[in-house]
Design an enzyme around this catalytic site. Structure first.
Site, mmCIF file in Angstrom:
data_model
loop_
_atom_site.group_PDB
_atom_site.id
_atom_site.type_symbol
_atom_site.label_atom_id
_atom_site.label_comp_id
_atom_site.label_asym_id
_atom_site.label_seq_id
_atom_site.Cartn_x
_atom_site.Cartn_y
_atom_site.Cartn_z
ATOM 1 N N ASP A 3 0.760 -1.212 -0.120
ATOM 2 C CA ASP A 3 0.059 0.016 -0.021
ATOM 3 C C ASP A 3 0.868 1.418 -0.090
ATOM 4 O O ASP A 3 1.949 1.048 0.485
ATOM 5 C CB ASP A 3 -1.006 0.176 1.358
HETATM 6 N N1 URA Z 1 -1.333 -5.938 3.878
HETATM 7 C C1 URA Z 1 -1.495 -4.754 3.774
HETATM 8 O O1 URA Z 1 -2.619 -4.369 4.545
HETATM 9 N N2 URA Z 1 -1.011 -3.627 3.415
HETATM 10 C C2 URA Z 1 0.010 -4.042 2.611
HETATM 11 O O2 URA Z 1 0.632 -3.024 2.176
HETATM 12 C C3 URA Z 1 0.348 -5.298 2.479
HETATM 13 C C4 URA Z 1 -0.090 -6.349 3.213
#
Ligand code: URA
Length: 239
Positions: free
Chosen positions: A101
Site C-alpha cells: 500500500d
Molecule cells: N497487507 C496490507 O494490509 N497492506 C500492505 O501493504 C501489505 C499487506
C-alpha cells in the site's frame, strides 16, 4: 552473455557506459584482470568489480526499502511511483513482485524474471511475508491463537492462518502466506484494531536487513538462488 551486456544488465549503465566502467574499474573474471569487453561470460564465472562480487545471473533482481508516500505502480498517479527510486535503466525492464500500500514501508522485490515473479506471486506457492505491525491499542495475547486459524476478512474472502509474534503493547510481527488485498490491515480489522504503521521485513528467504528507506540493492547470488529454490525453479533452466 558478453561482458559489456552483463555489466549493463547488473547496474553498470548502458552498454556504452560499461566500456567506460571497464576502463575505469578493476574488473576480474575468475580472478583475472579483464580489459576486453567482448569476452563471453559463462554461468559458472565469478565476476568482481573493484573486489565486489557481481551476482552472475542472467536476470536483474533488486530489493527496495519502500518509503511511505510512494505507490506500487509503473507510473506516477496520486503519489509518485516506486519506480522513481530505482536507476532509470531498470524502470522499463523490472516488475514489482506484488504490491505494498501507499502508506506501507519496507521490502519490495523487483525482477525481470517473469517466471520467478509469477511463481512468487502464485497463491499456491504460499510464500511467507513478515510484517512489523503497529496498532492503535493494546495487543491481547489471545490474538496469537485467534489469528492462527482461517479468518473471514470480509468480501467473502477467508485468510489462511497467520503467525502473530507480539513484541510489546502495540507492536507485533505478523507472518502471512498469501497476498490478499490489504490482508494485514483486514486481519487486524477483524479484531477491531487499526494498523497505524506497517513495514514488510521479509519475503520468503529474503530479509530487508539494514537497507535504508528509499534505497535499493541487487540481490546476492545466494539470495537469488534461494528464491529459485522456494519456487522450485531449476537454476540451469534460468541460464
Ligand atoms: N497487507 C496490507 O494490509 N497492506 C500492505 O501493504 C501489505 C499487506
Amino acid at each position: 552473455m558478453r561482458l559489456d551486456r552483463f555489466l549493463s544488465a547488473h547496474g553498470f549503465g548502458s552498454r556504452k557506459a560499461s566500456k567506460k566502467v571497464l576502463k575505469n574499474n578493476v574488473i576480474m573474471v575468475n580472478g583475472e584482470l579483464i580489459k576486453d569487453w567482448t569476452m563471453n561470460i559463462k554461468g559458472t564465472d565469478v565476476i568482481t568489480v573493484n573486489g565486489k562480487v557481481v551476482p552472475n545471473t542472467p536476470y536483474t533482481t533488486l530489493m527496495l526499502n519502500k518509503p511511505s508516500g510512494y505507490m506500487c505502480s509503473m507510473k506516477d498517479e496520486n503519489y509518485p511511483s516506486v519506480m522513481n527510486l530505482i536507476p532509470e535503466e531498470y524502470r522499463s525492464r523490472v516488475r514489482m513482485v506484488g504490491r505494498l500500500d501507499q502508506d506501507t514501508t519496507g521490502l519490495l522485490l523487483l525482477t525481470d524474471n517473469g517466471v520467478l515473479n509469477a511463481k512468487l506471486m502464485h497463491p499456491k506457492t504460499h510464500v511467507e511475508k513478515t510484517y512489523l505491525v503497529t496498532v492503535n491499542h493494546i495487543l491481547r495475547p489471545t490474538l496469537v491463537d485467534l489469528m492462527n486459524q482461517p479468518l473471514d476478512i470480509g468480501r467473502g474472502e477467508i485468510a489462511r492462518p497467520s503467525k502473530l509474534e507480539i513484541l510489546d503493547e502495540n507492536h507485533a510481527y505478523l507472518t502471512v502466506s498469501e497476498g490478499k488485498y490489504h490482508e494485514v490491515k483486514r486481519i487486524f480489522g477483524h479484531f477491531s484494531y487499526d494498523v497505524v504503521e506497517l513495514k514488510r521485513v521479509r519475503v520468503g528467504t529474503i530479509q530487508l536487513g539494514d537497507l535504508k528507506e528509499g534505497e535499493h540493492r541487487f540481490l546476492t547470488e545466494e539470495e537469488y538462488d534461494s528464491l529459485l529454490a522456494i519456487t522450485h525453479l531449476k537454476k540451469e533452466e534460468q541460464l
